[in-house]
Write a protein that holds these residues in place. Structure first.
Motif, PDB file in Angstrom:
ATOM      1  N   ALA A  74       0.870  -1.302   0.219  1.00  0.00           N
ATOM      2  CA  ALA A  74      -0.155  -0.013  -0.275  1.00  0.00           C
ATOM      3  C   ALA A  74       0.812   1.572   0.177  1.00  0.00           C
ATOM      4  O   ALA A  74       0.583   3.001  -0.378  1.00  0.00           O
ATOM      5  CB  ALA A  74      -0.719  -0.147   1.132  1.00  0.00           C
ATOM      6  N   LEU A  75       2.299   0.897   0.631  1.00  0.00           N
ATOM      7  CA  LEU A  75       2.857   2.541   0.580  1.00  0.00           C
ATOM      8  C   LEU A  75       3.511   2.648   0.052  1.00  0.00           C
ATOM      9  O   LEU A  75       3.257   4.156  -0.858  1.00  0.00           O
ATOM     10  CB  LEU A  75       4.006   2.320   2.411  1.00  0.00           C
ATOM     11  N   TYR A  76       4.252   1.505  -1.062  1.00  0.00           N
ATOM     12  CA  TYR A  76       5.139   1.751  -2.054  1.00  0.00           C
ATOM     13  C   TYR A  76       4.081   2.488  -3.386  1.00  0.00           C
ATOM     14  O   TYR A  76       4.496   3.154  -3.975  1.00  0.00           O
ATOM     15  CB  TYR A  76       5.781   1.023  -2.530  1.00  0.00           C
ATOM     16  N   ALA A  77       3.091   2.199  -3.385  1.00  0.00           N
ATOM     17  CA  ALA A  77       1.880   2.189  -4.241  1.00  0.00           C
ATOM     18  C   ALA A  77       1.895   3.537  -3.834  1.00  0.00           C
ATOM     19  O   ALA A  77       1.649   4.732  -5.756  1.00  0.00           O
ATOM     20  CB  ALA A  77       0.473   1.221  -4.214  1.00  0.00           C
ATOM     21  N   ALA A  78       1.039   4.203  -2.937  1.00  0.00           N
ATOM     22  CA  ALA A  78       0.390   5.635  -2.694  1.00  0.00           C
ATOM     23  C   ALA A  78       1.988   6.564  -2.876  1.00  0.00           C
ATOM     24  O   ALA A  78       1.542   7.753  -3.537  1.00  0.00           O
ATOM     25  CB  ALA A  78      -0.207   5.940  -1.475  1.00  0.00           C
TER      26      ALA A  78
ATOM     27  N   TYR B  35       5.121   6.140  -4.641  1.00  0.00           N
ATOM     28  CA  TYR B  35       5.752   5.645  -5.570  1.00  0.00           C
ATOM     29  C   TYR B  35       5.229   5.312  -6.681  1.00  0.00           C
ATOM     30  O   TYR B  35       5.902   5.035  -8.256  1.00  0.00           O
ATOM     31  CB  TYR B  35       7.604   4.940  -5.457  1.00  0.00           C
ATOM     32  N   ASP B  36       4.048   4.860  -6.861  1.00  0.00           N
ATOM     33  CA  ASP B  36       2.826   4.504  -7.757  1.00  0.00           C
ATOM     34  C   ASP B  36       3.687   2.927  -8.254  1.00  0.00           C
ATOM     35  O   ASP B  36       3.447   2.308  -9.305  1.00  0.00           O
ATOM     36  CB  ASP B  36       3.059   5.338  -8.860  1.00  0.00           C
ATOM     37  N   PHE B  37       3.998   1.852  -7.501  1.00  0.00           N
ATOM     38  CA  PHE B  37       4.596   0.543  -7.953  1.00  0.00           C
ATOM     39  C   PHE B  37       3.351   0.217  -7.980  1.00  0.00           C
ATOM     40  O   PHE B  37       1.936   0.464  -7.830  1.00  0.00           O
ATOM     41  CB  PHE B  37       5.444   0.338  -6.345  1.00  0.00           C
ATOM     42  N   ASN B  38       3.824  -1.335  -8.855  1.00  0.00           N
ATOM     43  CA  ASN B  38       2.514  -1.912  -9.120  1.00  0.00           C
ATOM     44  C   ASN B  38       2.125  -3.215  -8.443  1.00  0.00           C
ATOM     45  O   ASN B  38       3.147  -3.615  -7.100  1.00  0.00           O
ATOM     46  CB  ASN B  38       2.486  -2.308 -10.644  1.00  0.00           C
ATOM     47  N   ALA B  39       1.693  -4.381  -8.470  1.00  0.00           N
ATOM     48  CA  ALA B  39       1.379  -5.326  -7.998  1.00  0.00           C
ATOM     49  C   ALA B  39       2.846  -6.157  -7.842  1.00  0.00           C
ATOM     50  O   ALA B  39       2.796  -6.969  -7.177  1.00  0.00           O
ATOM     51  CB  ALA B  39       0.287  -5.983  -8.313  1.00  0.00           C
ATOM     52  N   ASP B  40       3.454  -6.092  -9.258  1.00  0.00           N
ATOM     53  CA  ASP B  40       4.496  -7.193  -8.975  1.00  0.00           C
ATOM     54  C   ASP B  40       4.965  -6.465  -7.566  1.00  0.00           C
ATOM     55  O   ASP B  40       5.940  -7.402  -7.407  1.00  0.00           O
ATOM     56  CB  ASP B  40       5.680  -6.534  -9.866  1.00  0.00           C
ATOM     57  N   TYR B  41       5.687  -5.350  -6.798  1.00  0.00           N
ATOM     58  CA  TYR B  41       6.454  -5.066  -6.318  1.00  0.00           C
ATOM     59  C   TYR B  41       5.556  -5.984  -4.596  1.00  0.00           C
ATOM     60  O   TYR B  41       5.896  -6.957  -3.304  1.00  0.00           O
ATOM     61  CB  TYR B  41       6.475  -4.143  -5.453  1.00  0.00           C
TER      62      TYR B  41
END
Length: 311
Positions: free
Chosen positions: A168-172, A174-180
């Motif tokens: 959740a944090l890296y998506a919010a 840095y816009d990381f996708n589900a791969d992370y």
């Protein structure tokens, strides 16, 4: 248990604290009481003089003199309280917060030196004993105070929390996708299914009783090398030096169990984490552009020689 038992323990504990505070270096040029006031202001975002008197059991006149000195030295500012206009809210200035941080850093270093003399296998027993004393001698569980940070081992559900909060944090941010999220899930699952508790460990950081950070120390493929993974601090908990404390725990653990090197992989966009690693002596050894998690990134490898001078 007798009165003499309590008094004997009190004498012992007082001697331990005195050894930590040789020549008053921890809080110089302040008195112990002044340093306690600074600590309380640094960890309580909405504080007035009445709160400080109650929390620290101080005489009103004595506290007033301390606050007047702090204000003259540019350490605090006072303004009408938003909760009660009849009161004056006390807040640290930038200079005051830097001063409080310095005192906290000195205290952490002294306690860290004391803990370094305790064998790793005995530390869980020590932690449990301290918890037991606080619980029995209070009216209930140890009081949770604003800004209190505790590092502990993971309990049921904490490993799942690590996966969820990283994703959740890296998506919010840095816009990381589900791969992370998939990568983090594999790292955590590998640890949960097969790890050596003597050589690998996870820490959860709690602030006021809720999880706000984490880090892992696992064996690397290279002999004698440990790897730091999944350092995370929640955005609303930043500013409490939690990242520093988590990295310190990994470095101390890795050095204590005999690893020669501690390595980590990160990305150059994680500037705050990188500064934490640098403060602890990590050196950048390689970097390489890559496309991962839906982003163009620059991966970085960092290394700390655990047989060097240390932190």
């Amino acid at each position: 248990m007798t009165v003499q038992d309590i008094r004997a323990f009190n004498r012992f504990y007082t001697n331990v604290i005195g050894a930590l505070d040789y020549s008053r270096h921890l809080y110089a040029p302040f008195t112990l009481t002044e340093s306690r006031v600074l600590y309380e202001l640094a960890h309580s975002p909405r504080t007035d003089a009445a709160d400080l008197r109650s929390e620290l059991s101080l005489d009103a006149g004595y506290l007033s003199r301390i606050l007047n000195r702090f204000e003259q030295d540019g350490l605090i500012e006072r303004a009408p309280s938003q909760r009660d206009p009849r009161r004056r809210q006390v807040t640290l200035t930038v200079r005051g917060r830097e001063t409080a941080d310095l005192l906290a850093e000195r205290a952490d270093e002294s306690v860290g030196a004391l803990l370094a003399t305790v064998p790793d296998a005995d530390r869980p027993r020590l932690s449990e004993a301290l918890h037991t004393v606080r619980t029995i001698l209070s009216d209930g569980p140890p009081p949770t105070r604003t800004g209190e940070v505790v590092l502990r081992e993971p309990g049921p559900g904490d490993l799942g929390w690590i996966v969820q909060r990283n994703a959740a944090l890296y998506a919010a941010e840095y816009d990381f996708n589900a791969d992370y999220e998939g990568l983090v899930a594999r790292i955590v699952a590998d640890f949960a299914e097969d790890h050596d508790p003597h050589l690998e460990r996870v820490w959860i950081a709690e602030l006021d009783g809720r999880p706000v950070g984490c880090v892992m120390c696992v064996r690397d493929d290279a002999p004698g090398t440990a790897r730091l993974r999944l350092l995370l601090v929640e955005p609303d908990a930043r500013g409490h030096r939690i990242g520093d404390r988590l990295v310190s725990a990994v470095v101390e653990f890795a050095r204590g169990v005999g690893y020669r090197d501690l390595v980590l992989w990160t990305n150059d966009i994680l500037g705050a984490a990188r500064r934490v690693y640098q403060r602890h002596g990590f050196v950048l050894v390689a970097e390489k552009p890559h496309r991962s998690f839906g982003q163009d990134l620059v991966g970085q490898d960092w290394r700390l020689d655990l047989h060097g001078t240390g932190e």
